[in-house]
Write a protein that holds these residues in place. Sequence first.
Motif, PDB file in Angstrom:
ATOM      1  N   GLU A   9      -4.449  -0.980  -3.791  1.00  0.00           N
ATOM      2  CA  GLU A   9      -5.673  -0.701  -3.033  1.00  0.00           C
ATOM      3  C   GLU A   9      -6.288  -2.023  -2.581  1.00  0.00           C
ATOM      4  N   ARG A  61       0.841  -1.191   0.000  1.00  0.00           N
ATOM      5  CA  ARG A  61       0.000   0.000   0.000  1.00  0.00           C
ATOM      6  C   ARG A  61       0.883   1.251   0.000  1.00  0.00           C
ATOM      7  N   PRO A  62       0.459   2.390  -0.573  1.00  0.00           N
ATOM      8  CA  PRO A  62      -0.839   2.647  -1.213  1.00  0.00           C
ATOM      9  C   PRO A  62      -0.856   2.348  -2.701  1.00  0.00           C
TER      10      PRO A  62
END
Length: 223
Positions: A33, A29-30
């Motif tokens: 997702e 992450r990010p």
Amino acid sequence: MAPALSIIIPARNEAQQIVASLQPLQPYRPQVEIIVVDGGSSDNTAALAAPLCDQVLRSPPGRARQMNLGANAAQSCALLFLHADTQLPPDFARHIQLSLAAGHRWGRFDVRLVPGSRLLRVIGWMMNQRSRLTGVCTGDQGIFVENALFRELGGYPDIPLMEDIALSKRLRRHGRPACLQPALCTSSRRWQQHGTLRTVVLMWWLRALYWLGVSPHRLARWY
């Protein structure tokens, strides 16, 4: 920036496994997702998942419905549908991105059943080889697909069983799947609970009936 990949995880009463499934995904992450779609759990699956994912969505039970809801909320150009009892191989996102960049519009990973046995290793090998020959993939193998193509096809058909087989048949019209060899690990609990050979026979029988045109709703009652 939008994530490079969205992982959609349908879950129902997975409190015992959901944390162990989500924790290995945190380093990604990010750029990746994570969307968990809870299908009416009676335990605390959703509460345990919330700190470890980007969204927890609520859905009526039904894996196809749950995955379609998660896909509708996804922000990336690529989707990966993952069972709640499955662990991805290291560097999975790069493998998917390279595959899509090479022209494959969808695909899946090889699968290994854990805890394993000699018979389960053979079964896993057979699942992978069958998929290579037929171009049909199962949810156990971590199906990934371009978001645009998934939407174009209308997502998973809203049926209670064989939704992965039905989607694979539609996707095959747009090319053969990429069959990625780094194996993911999926739980063999179903095989252990119901007996390995009994489960093999049941799944072959159900798939044969499905290919012969028996309704997935009837198959789900037998399953």
